[in-house]
Each structure stands twice: as structure tokens, then as C-alpha cells.
Design an enzyme around this catalytic site. Structure first.
Site, short mmCIF file in Angstrom:
data_model
loop_
_atom_site.label_atom_id
_atom_site.label_comp_id
_atom_site.label_asym_id
_atom_site.label_seq_id
_atom_site.Cartn_x
_atom_site.Cartn_y
_atom_site.Cartn_z
N MET A 1 0.89 -0.99 -0.04
CA MET A 1 0.03 0.14 -0.10
C MET A 1 0.96 1.12 0.09
O MET A 1 0.40 2.25 0.35
CB MET A 1 -1.10 -0.07 1.23
N GLY A 2 2.13 1.12 -0.61
CA GLY A 2 3.13 2.42 -0.42
C GLY A 2 3.69 2.68 0.69
O GLY A 2 3.88 1.69 1.56
N HIS B 1 9.95 -3.79 3.02
CA HIS B 1 9.40 -3.88 1.59
C HIS B 1 10.50 -4.14 0.76
O HIS B 1 10.31 -4.85 -0.14
CB HIS B 1 8.41 -2.60 1.16
N LEU C 1 6.75 2.66 1.65
CA LEU C 1 7.48 1.64 1.35
C LEU C 1 8.90 1.88 2.54
O LEU C 1 9.23 2.91 2.81
CB LEU C 1 8.34 1.38 0.00
N HIS C 2 9.36 0.76 3.22
CA HIS C 2 10.29 0.82 4.15
C HIS C 2 11.13 -0.37 3.73
O HIS C 2 10.91 -0.88 2.82
CB HIS C 2 9.62 0.80 5.39
N GLY D 1 4.98 -10.53 3.24
CA GLY D 1 5.57 -10.48 4.68
C GLY D 1 4.74 -11.18 5.73
O GLY D 1 3.46 -11.35 5.77
#
Ligand code: PAF
Length: 283
Positions: free
Chosen positions: A27-28, A34, A30-31, A152
């Protein structure tokens, strides 16, 4: 060079690569968690294609949840996805995925019923959440023509339900679960961590600490292990427990002994965080 596309018809126009299509759905916001999924996808796809979907899916948010304020950071997401090895970032709008942009029309959709596992734990706290997740995942699997999809383990119930959907409904896709990526103090990486102020962020470390306490006491059995976890949580009054529970791997009742899963949901201020770890229960 990563291609950024916004329309499903552009996905259909992508040429077949010399290997599988591997998708990482997000869902964006990002870290590094991701990034690890995308790197794993790169390894799986080889000379095939890695597609990252970047879409805040309205149908998995309940009334009063954080759909409107969910962070939208496409520009930074593309930088991270590119560095991690994505070939394509698909960042559609609601109309491209659902056929209409009018949110009231979203109530009259054909959706995927997640079955009984969909109404426990996160499903009990967030009615309708997993119908929204499975529906968008099914759509995105079709739109990307994915051969492999990586999710994940942090969202363990989601991963279990997606795996079950793909198996039960015969999607020609391999679902792979990837280990949770953690901060130095053990907090699972999550886009929602950015809602926490510094004091809340420090308090949040009690969540993985409680899971570790459960793991460490699991040899004493389910009851003692959960007690140990609750004692750790009690040391941090800013963290309000929603559930701390041990289940079987498939989220059924915990076995008397052997491999199981401990899952937690807790609220810090208005932010709800979830996490889980494997445990081995003693007799
Ligand atoms: O885990 C998430 O980010 C979302 O639930 C998913 C799988 C991308 C569906 O919107």
C-alpha cells in the site's frame, strides 16, 4: 530503469520476460521491510519481471480507520523499489482497480469471502477487512498475471488467508511468505510506525519484547507463556493490549505442545500495531 505505470492496460502491454512474473503487493509508504520483499522477488524472478503494486486499497479499511490519512509517498516508493530491484511499479487509482471511483459503489462489489479464519483476530477487530484484502489481492494477481507473489509474515493472518485463497480457488500462483524485518529494538517494520511520536515509538518496543517473553516461556505451556508476555506488557501503560494469543500454525486452536504461533495486536495512542512470532510449546 523501473517503469512506473498507473493503468492496468499498461500492465497487459508489458512484454513477457525470460522468467516468471514475481509480484510484491504494497500500500506504498515503503520501508526496509518492503525492500527485503522486493529483493527476494528479484532473486525469485531472475530474468523475469518484478512488479511492485502500490495501492491504498479502500475496501480493506473500515469506517473510522486511517484510509484518508494513510501515507502516500509514491515518489520515494519508486526510489526504494528501484534500488531493491523492481522492474515495474504499478500505482493505480481506485477506478483502475475497481472500475469506478465512487466510494459508495464499492459496497456493491463481488468480493471474496475469507471464511471462518477471516472473522477471528484482525477480522474480529476489523470487520470486512479480509474480504477487502482478498478481493484486491485476487484482482492484482490477475492484473499482474503473477506466477509468484511474496507477502511478509508480519501480517500473518493475511498471509495465511491469501495462501488459502490461492490454494482453495486454484490460482496458478506460488505464494511465498517472507520473514519480518525488525528495527534494532525488535519493533516490526510497518508503514504505520510513522504515526508514532518519539515517546510512543520508544514504548512500542514492548510489543516484540512481550512476544519474545512468550517464546522464552513457551516450554512451560500456553498459559504460563501468555502470562509472561502479559507481564512484560504491563510494564508499559501506554500500550493498550487488544489481544495476545497462541494459535496453531493455521490459526486454529493452539496445540498442547509443539510448533505454534503467538500473535499480538496493541494500540498506542490511535495507532494499532500487530506482530507475531513462532513458538514451540512444551507439554
Ligand atoms: O499488506 C498490505 O500492504 C495490504 O494488505 C495488501 C496485501 C497490499 C493488500 O492491499
Amino acid at each position: 530503469m523501473t517503469q512506473v505505470i498507473h493503468q492496468a492496460r499498461q500492465l497487459r502491454a508489458l512484454g513477457a520476460g525470460a522468467g516468471p512474473v514475481c509480484v510484491v503487493m504494497t500500500m506504498g509508504a515503503l520501508h526496509r521491510g518492503h525492500a527485503a520483499l522486493i529483493e527476494q522477488a528479484r532473486g525469485q524472478a531472475g530474468a523475469g519481471q518484478v512488479i511492485v503494486t502500490d495501492f491504498v486499497n479502500p475496501t480493506q479499511f473500515g469506517a473510522g480507520e486511517d484510509y484518508a490519512r494513510y501515507p502516500r509517498t509514491l515518489e520515494q516508493d519508486v526510489v526504494l523499489a528501484t534500488a531493491a530491484g523492481a522492474d515495474v511499479v504499478y500505482a493505480p487509482d481506485v477506478a483502475d482497480v475497481y472500475g469506478f471511483a465512487d466510494p459508495s459503489a464499492l459496497n456493491s462489489l463481488i468480493t471474496i469471502d475469507p471464511g471462518p479464519i477471516g472473522s477471528i483476530l484482525e477480522g474480529a477487530a476489523r470487520p470486512g477487512h479480509f474480504a477487502g484484502v482478498l478481493t484486491v489481492v485476487a484482482k492484482l494477481l490477475h492484473l499482474t498475471a503473477a506466477d509468484i507473489a511474496i507477502f511478509g509474515e508480519k501480517d500473518y493472518q493475511q498471509l495465511s488467508l491469501i495462501t488459502a485463497m490461492v490454494n482453495d480457488l486454484h490460482f496458478p500462483v506460488e505464494v511465498i511468505g517472507a520473514p519480518t524485518v525488525r528495527e534494532d529494538d525488535g519493533l516490526a517494520m510497518s508503514s504505520r510506525n510513522r504515526y508514532l511520536d518519539p515517546a510512543q515509538r520508544a514504548a512500542a518496543a514492548v510489543i516484540p519484547a512481550a512476544l519474545r517473553a512468550v517464546q522464552d516461556s513457551a516450554g512451560l505451556g500456553e498459559h504460563a507463556a501468555l502470562e509472561a508476555g502479559r507481564a512484560v506488557l504491563d510494564s508499559q501503560p501506554d500500550v493498550e493490549l487488544d489481544y495476545l494469543t497462541i494459535t496453531a500454525h493455521d490459526l486454529g486452536p493452539a496445540p498442547a505442545s509443539g510448533a505454534a504461533r503467538v500473535l499480538i495486536a496493541a494500540r498506542i495512542g490511535s495507532t494499532r500495531l500487530i506482530d507475531n512470532m513462532p513458538v514451540v510449546l512444551g507439554a
